[in-house]
Structure formats: C-alpha cells, structure tokens
Design a protein around this motif. Structure first.
Motif, mmCIF file in Angstrom:
data_model
loop_
_atom_site.group_PDB
_atom_site.id
_atom_site.type_symbol
_atom_site.label_atom_id
_atom_site.label_comp_id
_atom_site.label_asym_id
_atom_site.label_seq_id
_atom_site.Cartn_x
_atom_site.Cartn_y
_atom_site.Cartn_z
ATOM 1 N N ARG A 182 35.091 39.223 38.107
ATOM 2 C CA ARG A 182 35.509 38.540 37.012
ATOM 3 C C ARG A 182 35.719 36.942 37.472
ATOM 4 O O ARG A 182 35.571 36.192 36.795
ATOM 5 C CB ARG A 182 36.872 38.868 36.355
ATOM 6 C CG ARG A 182 36.458 40.196 35.872
ATOM 7 C CD ARG A 182 37.725 40.895 35.153
ATOM 8 N NE ARG A 182 38.516 41.063 36.127
ATOM 9 C CZ ARG A 182 39.968 41.585 36.078
ATOM 10 N NH1 ARG A 182 40.297 42.067 34.614
ATOM 11 N NH2 ARG A 182 40.643 42.097 37.041
ATOM 12 N N GLU A 183 36.024 36.773 38.637
ATOM 13 C CA GLU A 183 36.049 35.500 39.291
ATOM 14 C C GLU A 183 34.866 35.504 40.715
ATOM 15 O O GLU A 183 34.632 36.384 41.187
ATOM 16 C CB GLU A 183 37.287 35.453 40.206
ATOM 17 C CG GLU A 183 37.334 34.108 40.847
ATOM 18 C CD GLU A 183 38.867 34.202 41.587
ATOM 19 O OE1 GLU A 183 38.752 34.047 42.988
ATOM 20 O OE2 GLU A 183 39.942 34.510 40.832
ATOM 21 N N LEU A 188 24.222 43.565 35.507
ATOM 22 C CA LEU A 188 25.858 43.548 35.344
ATOM 23 C C LEU A 188 26.282 42.438 36.232
ATOM 24 O O LEU A 188 27.333 41.755 36.149
ATOM 25 C CB LEU A 188 26.472 44.720 36.043
ATOM 26 C CG LEU A 188 26.098 46.254 35.333
ATOM 27 C CD1 LEU A 188 26.676 47.399 35.824
ATOM 28 C CD2 LEU A 188 26.249 46.059 33.656
ATOM 29 N N LEU A 189 25.414 41.889 37.115
ATOM 30 C CA LEU A 189 25.934 40.600 38.063
ATOM 31 C C LEU A 189 24.745 39.730 38.002
ATOM 32 O O LEU A 189 23.652 40.213 38.035
ATOM 33 C CB LEU A 189 26.274 41.128 39.426
ATOM 34 C CG LEU A 189 27.278 42.137 39.879
ATOM 35 C CD1 LEU A 189 27.291 42.418 41.396
ATOM 36 C CD2 LEU A 189 28.566 41.799 39.217
ATOM 37 N N THR A 227 27.970 39.245 34.719
ATOM 38 C CA THR A 227 27.258 38.565 33.353
ATOM 39 C C THR A 227 28.082 39.136 32.311
ATOM 40 O O THR A 227 28.907 39.868 32.284
ATOM 41 C CB THR A 227 25.761 39.443 33.628
ATOM 42 O OG1 THR A 227 26.015 40.575 33.233
ATOM 43 C CG2 THR A 227 25.127 39.235 34.751
ATOM 44 N N THR A 228 27.556 38.687 31.207
ATOM 45 C CA THR A 228 28.316 38.924 29.589
ATOM 46 C C THR A 228 28.059 40.375 29.836
ATOM 47 O O THR A 228 29.216 41.173 29.214
ATOM 48 C CB THR A 228 27.493 38.218 28.701
ATOM 49 O OG1 THR A 228 27.586 37.070 28.931
ATOM 50 C CG2 THR A 228 28.132 38.787 27.413
ATOM 51 N N ALA A 254 31.181 43.469 29.570
ATOM 52 C CA ALA A 254 31.197 44.465 28.504
ATOM 53 C C ALA A 254 31.527 45.801 29.129
ATOM 54 O O ALA A 254 32.365 46.763 28.911
ATOM 55 C CB ALA A 254 29.997 44.340 27.540
ATOM 56 N N VAL A 255 30.664 46.021 30.113
ATOM 57 C CA VAL A 255 30.544 47.366 30.919
ATOM 58 C C VAL A 255 31.992 47.654 31.611
ATOM 59 O O VAL A 255 32.541 48.712 31.596
ATOM 60 C CB VAL A 255 29.431 47.564 31.691
ATOM 61 C CG1 VAL A 255 29.436 48.589 32.746
ATOM 62 C CG2 VAL A 255 27.976 47.623 31.037
ATOM 63 N N LEU A 256 32.541 46.674 32.210
ATOM 64 C CA LEU A 256 33.645 46.503 32.926
ATOM 65 C C LEU A 256 34.907 47.042 31.924
ATOM 66 O O LEU A 256 35.648 47.869 32.284
ATOM 67 C CB LEU A 256 33.932 45.280 33.540
ATOM 68 C CG LEU A 256 35.530 45.172 34.263
ATOM 69 C CD1 LEU A 256 35.705 46.160 35.322
ATOM 70 C CD2 LEU A 256 35.681 43.579 34.617
ATOM 71 N N ALA A 257 34.960 46.329 30.805
ATOM 72 C CA ALA A 257 36.033 46.785 29.755
ATOM 73 C C ALA A 257 35.756 48.226 29.406
ATOM 74 O O ALA A 257 36.790 49.027 29.277
ATOM 75 C CB ALA A 257 35.847 45.764 28.421
#
Length: 113
Positions: free
Chosen positions: A29-30, A65-66, A84-85, A89-92
């Motif tokens: 996320r960072e 995803l990255l 990425t955006t 979304a997938v992380l959430a």
C-alpha cells in the motif's frame, strides 16, 4: 501418533504461502523496492527468501495487482512496486475473507471451559 517434523513443515509452508500474498499486498500500500519490502516482511515476522519474493512480485504484477518502475536511487537502479487500483480492491476483498476465515477457525478451535 505424533506428527513428524517433515509433515508439520510441509503444512506450515502451505499455510504461509497464501498468507504471504496478503502480506505483500498489504505492505505495498506504500511504494517499496524489493529489499525494503523483504525487510519489512521479516520485521513483521514473515521472512521470505528472495527466490520466492521476486517470482511472487512478478506474478502479482502480471495479474494487474501491482505496478513497478525502475528508478535510480542512491546511484543504483531499483525497481519500485506499488498496488494498482485493482490491487487495492483485491486487497480489501482478501482482508475481508481473511478475517472471516480467521473468525471461523477461532470458533472451531476454541476450547470450552
């Protein structure tokens, strides 16, 4: 019959594999480059070998995803990774699933006093 160390190790590796995907996405996320990502995972108690980390990063990037880019920092070229955006979304979604699974496992394994 006690479980052998070999069996435990195989099961532990299997359990960690999926957990590391979630940890890598969360850590990214960072924006980070590979070495600092690896160090942050180790500091959090999730060490990962370079031979496992970089293929995982490439696979997550291929899945969209990255994102990564090469930049010079401290007179060295380093590849920086970030979510990425779609990755956010997938992380959430994965975090919600992780929490649901964790709660279920805790309910199933709690000892009744």
């Amino acid at each position: 019959m006690p479980v052998g160390d070999d069996l435990f190790e195989k099961l532990r590796v299997e359990l960690r594999r999926g957990s590391l995907i979630l940890a890598v996405l969360g850590a990214l996320r960072e924006e980070r480059y590979g070495y600092t990502l690896r160090a942050s995972l180790e500091q959090a108690g999730l060490p990962i070998e370079e031979g496992a980390l970089y293929p995982l990063l490439r696979r997550l990037e291929a899945q969209g995803l990255l994102a990564s880019e090469w930049r010079e920092e401290a007179r060295r070229n380093k590849r920086f990774y970030r979510l990425t955006t779609d990755g956010e979304a997938v992380l959430a979604q994965l975090l919600a699933e992780w929490n649901a699974i964790s709660e279920s496992i805790l309910r199933l394994t709690e000892r009744k006093m």
